[in-house]
Scaffold this motif. Structure first.
Motif, PDB file in Angstrom:
ATOM      1  N   PHE A  94      34.978  47.303   2.927  1.00  0.00           N
ATOM      2  CA  PHE A  94      33.841  47.567   4.041  1.00  0.00           C
ATOM      3  C   PHE A  94      32.839  48.772   3.531  1.00  0.00           C
ATOM      4  O   PHE A  94      33.088  49.614   3.049  1.00  0.00           O
ATOM      5  CB  PHE A  94      34.694  48.156   5.475  1.00  0.00           C
ATOM      6  CG  PHE A  94      35.638  46.969   6.054  1.00  0.00           C
ATOM      7  CD1 PHE A  94      35.389  45.821   6.541  1.00  0.00           C
ATOM      8  CD2 PHE A  94      37.035  47.075   6.029  1.00  0.00           C
ATOM      9  CE1 PHE A  94      36.036  44.814   6.891  1.00  0.00           C
ATOM     10  CE2 PHE A  94      37.796  46.434   6.171  1.00  0.00           C
ATOM     11  CZ  PHE A  94      37.276  45.257   6.823  1.00  0.00           C
ATOM     12  N   GLY A  97      28.454  49.834   7.306  1.00  0.00           N
ATOM     13  CA  GLY A  97      27.391  49.495   7.917  1.00  0.00           C
ATOM     14  C   GLY A  97      27.999  48.270   8.890  1.00  0.00           C
ATOM     15  O   GLY A  97      29.187  47.818   9.131  1.00  0.00           O
ATOM     16  N   THR A  98      27.204  47.823   9.934  1.00  0.00           N
ATOM     17  CA  THR A  98      27.333  46.650  11.044  1.00  0.00           C
ATOM     18  C   THR A  98      26.448  45.735  10.991  1.00  0.00           C
ATOM     19  O   THR A  98      25.157  46.163  10.437  1.00  0.00           O
ATOM     20  CB  THR A  98      27.826  47.279  12.424  1.00  0.00           C
ATOM     21  OG1 THR A  98      26.661  47.942  12.664  1.00  0.00           O
ATOM     22  CG2 THR A  98      28.962  48.133  12.534  1.00  0.00           C
ATOM     23  N   ARG A  99      26.578  44.655  11.254  1.00  0.00           N
ATOM     24  CA  ARG A  99      25.460  43.661  11.417  1.00  0.00           C
ATOM     25  C   ARG A  99      25.806  42.837  12.691  1.00  0.00           C
ATOM     26  O   ARG A  99      26.871  42.600  13.091  1.00  0.00           O
ATOM     27  CB  ARG A  99      25.559  42.729  10.294  1.00  0.00           C
ATOM     28  CG  ARG A  99      26.461  41.905   9.941  1.00  0.00           C
ATOM     29  CD  ARG A  99      26.215  41.145   8.495  1.00  0.00           C
ATOM     30  NE  ARG A  99      27.618  40.405   8.129  1.00  0.00           N
ATOM     31  CZ  ARG A  99      27.651  39.244   8.320  1.00  0.00           C
ATOM     32  NH1 ARG A  99      26.944  38.420   8.931  1.00  0.00           N
ATOM     33  NH2 ARG A  99      28.872  38.510   7.808  1.00  0.00           N
ATOM     34  N   VAL A 100      24.809  42.133  13.298  1.00  0.00           N
ATOM     35  CA  VAL A 100      25.107  41.359  14.525  1.00  0.00           C
ATOM     36  C   VAL A 100      25.342  40.001  13.935  1.00  0.00           C
ATOM     37  O   VAL A 100      24.351  39.358  13.243  1.00  0.00           O
ATOM     38  CB  VAL A 100      23.469  41.484  15.383  1.00  0.00           C
ATOM     39  CG1 VAL A 100      23.820  40.399  16.670  1.00  0.00           C
ATOM     40  CG2 VAL A 100      23.569  42.988  15.723  1.00  0.00           C
ATOM     41  N   ARG A 106      32.592  34.143  17.661  1.00  0.00           N
ATOM     42  CA  ARG A 106      32.402  35.409  18.268  1.00  0.00           C
ATOM     43  C   ARG A 106      31.207  35.160  19.422  1.00  0.00           C
ATOM     44  O   ARG A 106      30.431  34.457  19.278  1.00  0.00           O
ATOM     45  CB  ARG A 106      31.901  36.381  17.196  1.00  0.00           C
ATOM     46  CG  ARG A 106      33.052  36.926  16.109  1.00  0.00           C
ATOM     47  CD  ARG A 106      32.449  37.743  15.237  1.00  0.00           C
ATOM     48  NE  ARG A 106      33.586  38.322  14.047  1.00  0.00           N
ATOM     49  CZ  ARG A 106      33.753  37.582  13.025  1.00  0.00           C
ATOM     50  NH1 ARG A 106      33.119  36.411  12.738  1.00  0.00           N
ATOM     51  NH2 ARG A 106      34.751  38.088  12.154  1.00  0.00           N
ATOM     52  N   SER A 110      27.619  39.814  18.933  1.00  0.00           N
ATOM     53  CA  SER A 110      28.641  40.694  18.624  1.00  0.00           C
ATOM     54  C   SER A 110      28.363  41.564  17.304  1.00  0.00           C
ATOM     55  O   SER A 110      27.619  40.825  16.510  1.00  0.00           O
ATOM     56  CB  SER A 110      30.109  39.859  18.302  1.00  0.00           C
ATOM     57  OG  SER A 110      30.492  39.218  19.424  1.00  0.00           O
ATOM     58  N   LEU A 111      28.931  42.716  17.232  1.00  0.00           N
ATOM     59  CA  LEU A 111      28.849  43.642  15.920  1.00  0.00           C
ATOM     60  C   LEU A 111      29.807  43.065  14.943  1.00  0.00           C
ATOM     61  O   LEU A 111      31.222  42.953  15.521  1.00  0.00           O
ATOM     62  CB  LEU A 111      28.767  44.792  16.374  1.00  0.00           C
ATOM     63  CG  LEU A 111      27.353  45.482  16.970  1.00  0.00           C
ATOM     64  CD1 LEU A 111      27.671  46.733  17.350  1.00  0.00           C
ATOM     65  CD2 LEU A 111      26.344  45.026  16.068  1.00  0.00           C
ATOM     66  N   MET A 112      29.738  43.163  13.770  1.00  0.00           N
ATOM     67  CA  MET A 112      30.867  42.783  12.602  1.00  0.00           C
ATOM     68  C   MET A 112      30.517  43.792  11.546  1.00  0.00           C
ATOM     69  O   MET A 112      29.500  44.347  11.217  1.00  0.00           O
ATOM     70  CB  MET A 112      30.764  41.481  12.290  1.00  0.00           C
ATOM     71  CG  MET A 112      31.544  41.016  11.202  1.00  0.00           C
ATOM     72  SD  MET A 112      31.371  39.404  10.769  1.00  0.00           S
ATOM     73  CE  MET A 112      31.922  39.368   9.120  1.00  0.00           C
ATOM     74  N   ARG A 113      31.667  44.284  10.989  1.00  0.00           N
ATOM     75  CA  ARG A 113      31.700  45.392  10.023  1.00  0.00           C
ATOM     76  C   ARG A 113      31.056  44.719   8.870  1.00  0.00           C
ATOM     77  O   ARG A 113      31.505  43.543   8.361  1.00  0.00           O
ATOM     78  CB  ARG A 113      33.094  45.917   9.808  1.00  0.00           C
ATOM     79  CG  ARG A 113      33.492  46.805  10.888  1.00  0.00           C
ATOM     80  CD  ARG A 113      34.945  47.267  10.757  1.00  0.00           C
ATOM     81  NE  ARG A 113      35.137  48.032   9.641  1.00  0.00           N
ATOM     82  CZ  ARG A 113      36.420  48.445   9.080  1.00  0.00           C
ATOM     83  NH1 ARG A 113      37.412  48.199   9.749  1.00  0.00           N
ATOM     84  NH2 ARG A 113      36.492  49.513   8.125  1.00  0.00           N
ATOM     85  N   ALA A 114      30.053  45.202   8.272  1.00  0.00           N
ATOM     86  CA  ALA A 114      29.563  44.706   7.086  1.00  0.00           C
ATOM     87  C   ALA A 114      30.569  45.024   6.010  1.00  0.00           C
ATOM     88  O   ALA A 114      31.191  45.983   5.712  1.00  0.00           O
ATOM     89  CB  ALA A 114      28.102  45.512   6.600  1.00  0.00           C
ATOM     90  N   SER A 115      30.609  43.830   5.016  1.00  0.00           N
ATOM     91  CA  SER A 115      31.670  43.857   3.949  1.00  0.00           C
ATOM     92  C   SER A 115      31.220  43.333   2.695  1.00  0.00           C
ATOM     93  O   SER A 115      30.303  42.363   2.568  1.00  0.00           O
ATOM     94  CB  SER A 115      33.154  43.653   4.267  1.00  0.00           C
ATOM     95  OG  SER A 115      32.858  42.142   4.750  1.00  0.00           O
TER      96      SER A 115
END
Length: 144
Positions: A94, A97-100, A106, A110-115
């Motif tokens: 991870f 960050g996050t991304r939509v 989903r 929704s927000l998803m953890r960037a990885s």
């Protein structure tokens, strides 16, 4: 003087690219298969390491680990049916960050953890409850 600045700027750019490329090269997942076990090794720092195995007659195995290396003995896998089995090992880091995201099961927005995700897949054969190594040309799956 201007020439020295250009040369040092190019050297810094090259150094930055070298560091970025070496850091990317360090992140990988490897799978080693022997007659009695399957070993999953994460090269680099991952937050999650998992392996999934599918095979004949609906066989399925899925497990996640927090450590960077695990060995699965054949006795734990319960590989009783002869045939070809497919595996996929996944390492997830991870990034903070996050991304939509929209879709993929989903809700829209929704927000998803960037990885960073690294995968290694392939197959092996089981004969008489033992893992048989395949020829290199029969192995499949490159790291992504």
């Amino acid at each position: 003087m201007g020439y020295a600045i250009k040369v040092s700027g190019i050297a810094l750019l090259y150094l930055g690219l070298s560091i970025a490329c070496s850091a990317k090269a360090e992140q990988s997942v490897a799978v080693e298969i022997s007659a009695s076990s399957i070993q999953v090794i994460a090269h680099g720092s991952f937050d999650d390491l998992s392996i999934g195995i599918t095979g004949p007659h609906g066989y399925g195995f899925q497990k996640s680990y927090e450590n960077t290396q695990t060995t699965l003995p054949i006795s734990e896998l319960d590989l009783v049916n002869d045939g070809y089995y497919h595996y996929e090992a996944i390492g997830i880091k991870f990034t903070g960050g996050t991304r939509v995201v929209d879709g993929n099961g989903r809700e829209p927005g929704s927000l998803m953890r960037a990885s960073i995700v690294k995968r290694k897949s392939g197959r092996f054969q089981v004969v008489n409850s033992s893992i048989v190594a395949l020829n290199p040309e029969e192995k499949s799956g490159e790291e992504k």
